[in-house]
Enzyme design. Structure first.
Site, PDB file in Angstrom:
ATOM      1  N   GLU A 157      12.524 -13.655  21.974  1.00 43.91           N
ATOM      2  CA  GLU A 157      11.444 -14.254  21.459  1.00 43.91           C
ATOM      3  C   GLU A 157      10.964 -15.737  21.875  1.00 43.91           C
ATOM      4  OE1 GLU A 157      12.716 -11.159  18.352  1.00 43.91           O
ATOM      5  OE2 GLU A 157      13.779 -12.794  19.469  1.00 43.91           O
ATOM      6  N   CYS A 181      14.729 -13.161  14.203  1.00 43.81           N
ATOM      7  CA  CYS A 181      15.819 -13.621  13.262  1.00 43.81           C
ATOM      8  C   CYS A 181      15.478 -15.214  12.754  1.00 43.81           C
ATOM      9  CB  CYS A 181      17.070 -14.000  14.115  1.00 43.81           C
ATOM     10  SG  CYS A 181      17.071 -15.190  15.269  1.00 43.81           S
TER      11      CYS A 181
END
Length: 152
Positions: free
Chosen positions: A55, A82
């Site tokens: 990401e 996360c």
């Protein structure tokens, strides 16, 4: 939904590439106006750098491609971002997050650290829209394959 499936398939392909390099099978893309503006694949293990999450790599790629504002972008990723990635997502005010499977203990939404949902940080705009479970079984199979490989 068709667009979500199309973009998630690209993330799965990136996740497979990451796994071939010895990393967890996470792939991410950032999309704006239905165009991919950033690509990322997990590289933390192969580069020995915990910040090399898919990401974050997709966000950095978009920024390197001269996209200054990501506030109307959608992030697609095989696994729920996360806590670390969620902070970066919120910092850049990304509007929508689409993911395949949850990250049970450290997810930015499903764990007890709900970075993707909080309204208590000054300067952060409203939380992103979360769309979960897109090609979930395919994403879970990626994780299962990876777990079999590392547990040999």
């Amino acid at each position: 939904m068709r667009t979500h499936i199309h973009h998630m398939k690209k993330c799965i392909d990136l996740g497979k590439e990451a796994m071939l390099d010895g990393n967890p099978p996470v792939g991410s893309i950032l999309v704006k106006n239905d165009q991919i503006i950033g690509l990322g694949k997990e590289a933390g293990k192969s580069l020995n750098d915990v910040t090399k999450h898919a990401e974050i790599e997709a966000i950095k790629d978009a920024l390197a491609n001269s996209y200054q504002s990501l506030s109307d972008a959608t992030l697609y990723t095989t696994h729920e971002p996360c806590i670390m990635c969620s902070y970066v997502i919120r910092h850049h005010h990304i509007k929508t997050i689409v993911y395949g499977t949850k990250s049970k203990y450290v997810g930015g939404s499903s764990s007890s650290f709900k970075i993707l949902e909080t309204n208590s940080i000054p300067g952060w705009k409203k939380p992103p829209e979360l769309i979960e479970g897109v090609l979930e079984n395919d994403c879970l199979k990626l994780s299962e394959t990876y777990n079999l490989l590392i547990n040999k």
